[in-house]
Design a protein around this motif. Structure first.
Motif, PDB file in Angstrom:
ATOM      1  N   GLU A  89       0.793  -1.227   0.000  1.00 14.02           N
ATOM      2  CA  GLU A  89       0.000   0.000   0.000  1.00 14.02           C
ATOM      3  C   GLU A  89       0.824   1.274   0.000  1.00 14.02           C
ATOM      4  N   HIS A  90       1.931   1.284   0.713  1.00  8.95           N
ATOM      5  CA  HIS A  90       2.683   2.530   0.858  1.00  8.95           C
ATOM      6  C   HIS A  90       3.897   2.607  -0.061  1.00  8.95           C
ATOM      7  N   ASP A  91       4.579   1.471  -0.241  1.00  8.48           N
ATOM      8  CA  ASP A  91       5.772   1.468  -1.089  1.00  8.48           C
ATOM      9  C   ASP A  91       5.448   1.135  -2.540  1.00  8.48           C
ATOM     10  N   GLY A  92       4.302   0.521  -2.782  1.00  6.21           N
ATOM     11  CA  GLY A  92       3.948   0.096  -4.131  1.00  6.21           C
ATOM     12  C   GLY A  92       4.828  -1.041  -4.627  1.00  6.21           C
ATOM     13  N   SER A  93       5.428  -1.775  -3.725  1.00  7.35           N
ATOM     14  CA  SER A  93       6.345  -2.857  -4.087  1.00  7.35           C
ATOM     15  C   SER A  93       5.620  -4.195  -4.045  1.00  7.35           C
ATOM     16  N   ILE A  94       5.171  -4.626  -5.201  1.00  5.19           N
ATOM     17  CA  ILE A  94       4.474  -5.912  -5.282  1.00  5.19           C
ATOM     18  C   ILE A  94       5.422  -7.049  -4.945  1.00  5.19           C
ATOM     19  N   ASP A  95       6.667  -6.975  -5.431  1.00  3.40           N
ATOM     20  CA  ASP A  95       7.644  -8.033  -5.131  1.00  3.40           C
ATOM     21  C   ASP A  95       7.953  -8.091  -3.634  1.00  3.40           C
ATOM     22  N   GLY A  96       8.141  -6.931  -3.014  1.00  7.95           N
ATOM     23  CA  GLY A  96       8.415  -6.899  -1.581  1.00  7.95           C
ATOM     24  C   GLY A  96       7.244  -7.432  -0.774  1.00  7.95           C
ATOM     25  N   ALA A  97       6.037  -7.026  -1.156  1.00 14.78           N
ATOM     26  CA  ALA A  97       4.842  -7.504  -0.466  1.00 14.78           C
ATOM     27  C   ALA A  97       4.700  -9.015  -0.637  1.00 14.78           C
ATOM     28  N   ALA A  98       4.941  -9.499  -1.838  1.00 16.80           N
ATOM     29  CA  ALA A  98       4.808 -10.937  -2.108  1.00 16.80           C
ATOM     30  C   ALA A  98       5.809 -11.749  -1.293  1.00 16.80           C
ATOM     31  N   TYR A  99       7.026 -11.254  -1.162  1.00 18.03           N
ATOM     32  CA  TYR A  99       8.042 -11.961  -0.388  1.00 18.03           C
ATOM     33  C   TYR A  99       7.610 -12.125   1.067  1.00 18.03           C
ATOM     34  N   PHE A 100       7.200 -11.023   1.684  1.00 13.25           N
ATOM     35  CA  PHE A 100       6.805 -11.096   3.087  1.00 13.25           C
ATOM     36  C   PHE A 100       5.485 -11.849   3.258  1.00 13.25           C
TER      37      PHE A 100
END
Length: 119
Positions: A89-100
């Motif tokens: 939501e805040h960083d717009g990082s789909i890859d980062g969100a998917a990893y966590f």
């Protein structure tokens, strides 16, 4: 079947069932108290700092997270959820969100849904 490891009670069960708020794990209890007072974005920064500087410092991430989930299952799950949410939501990082989120899913999938509701 008693000797089959897949039927053995998971180690994190004691933490999840006996102390879901992690009151016996002082560092996680303090983290939870601080987290509840912050908006999501600040909570994500706190969760990242807490996980990587206090819990995972100098360790292999998954091995150490497994150990920590035995101490405070809901703390690990909560921290991973807040970080995933913030990455998306805040960083717009789909890859980062998917990893966590993938890491979060491994923990949550190991528990019966009724137990998560109780925690």
């Amino acid at each position: 079947l008693a000797d089959d490891p897949s039927f053995r009670r998971p180690q994190h069960a004691d933490s999840l069932l006996g102390d879901p708020r992690c009151e016996r794990a002082e560092d996680w209890n303090m983290f939870r108290s601080q987290l509840l007072q912050l908006p999501t974005q600040d909570g994500a920064a706190l969760a990242l700092h807490f996980l990587f500087n206090n819990i995972l410092a100098g360790a292999m991430m998954m091995d150490k997270l497994d150990d920590e989930s035995n101490r405070c299952f809901m703390g690990v799950v909560s921290a991973l959820f807040i970080i995933s949410l913030s990455k998306l939501e805040h960083d717009g990082s789909i890859d980062g969100a998917a990893y966590f989120f993938k890491t979060l899913d491994q923990y949550v999938a190991s528990v019966h849904p009724d137990e998560l509701e109780d925690g």
